[in-house]
Design an enzyme around this catalytic site. Structure first.
Site, PDB file in Angstrom:
ATOM      1  CD  GLU A  79      -2.986  -1.079   0.237  1.00  0.00           C
ATOM      2  OE1 GLU A  79      -3.146   0.010  -0.375  1.00  0.00           O
ATOM      3  OE2 GLU A  79      -3.683  -2.088   0.025  1.00  0.00           O
ATOM      4  CB  CYS A 142      -6.284  -2.961   6.368  1.00  0.00           C
ATOM      5  SG  CYS A 142      -6.464  -4.746   6.622  1.00  0.00           S
ATOM      6  CG  HIS A 164      -4.478  -5.158   1.898  1.00  0.00           C
ATOM      7  ND1 HIS A 164      -4.645  -3.795   1.823  1.00  0.00           N
ATOM      8  CD2 HIS A 164      -5.298  -5.586   2.906  1.00  0.00           C
ATOM      9  CE1 HIS A 164      -5.526  -3.405   2.732  1.00  0.00           C
ATOM     10  NE2 HIS A 164      -5.936  -4.474   3.400  1.00  0.00           N
TER      11      HIS A 164
END
Length: 209
Positions: A79, A142, A164
């Site tokens: 991310e 998250c 992820h």
């Protein structure tokens, strides 16, 4: 020095969480002479901030990496950014729901990771591990964890980020749903390789004071 690796407990209809299994598998291992400490986070908004803040303050890790499952994704997805935003229609494991509140009322709207995620994606793919850059960690736990991890890592001039992963194949097979998945062994290898790469390149990415 220490590497702090956060995974999550199961949530909603998902009775197993590969991020928990990965964090447990790598807990106690050594990567480039740094010890990995795996910690499992509850899927509860009101608990994770204190836990993340406390662990980072106590351990002062050189790298704090969060991992979480993104059902529906087929690749490992580092991310790029966390947003200061909480929205969850289904609620967390305590039933808590949010409709657009800020994670940190005084914080920035978004925080970029100081992990070289673009290069990390290339490295994973070159090693036969399907990976893709993600520009959205969502608005659930998250993203919440990622925002706090990066914010706290900056305070200690250390590295912070989030990755992820898909559902693991064995679980996807058991629930008999046509959903993308990846073998747990491949994901463990991918996260380990990610930490090795991040630590190898750590000096040029420690830019916060």
């Amino acid at each position: 020095m220490t590497v702090l690796l956060f995974g999550f407990e199961p949530f909603l209809e998902y009775k197993e969480n590969p991020s928990q299994l990965i964090a447990e598998a790598l807990n106690g291992s050594t990567i480039l002479k740094e010890e990995v400490k795996g910690v499992i986070l509850p899927v509860e908004y009101e608990k994770i901030e204190d836990l993340i803040v406390t662990k980072i303050r106590e351990m002062k890790p050189i790298l704090t990496l969060g991992i979480g499952v993104a059902p529906g994704r087929a690749k490992i997805t580092p991310e790029k950014i966390a947003i200061n935003y909480k929205y969850s229609r289904e609620g967390d494991n305590a039933g808590k729901k949010y409709k657009g509140e800020k994670i940190d009322p005084l914080g920035q709207d978004g925080i970029f990771t100081n992990i070289p995620v673009e290069d990390l994606v290339d490295l994973l793919n070159e090693n036969g591990i399907p990976a893709e850059l993600s520009l959205s960690a969502g608005s659930y736990l998250c993203n919440n964890a990622m925002y706090i991890i990066i914010r706290e890592a900056r305070k200690y001039n250390s590295l912070g980020g989030f990755i992820h992963v898909p559902l693991h194949e064995s679980y996807a097979a058991r629930i008999q749903r046509p959903i993308p998945s990846m073998s747990l062994d491949t994901m463990i290898r991918g996260i380990r390789l990610s930490m090795e790469f991040i630590l190898t390149n750590k000096k040029e990415n420690l830019t916060f004071s």
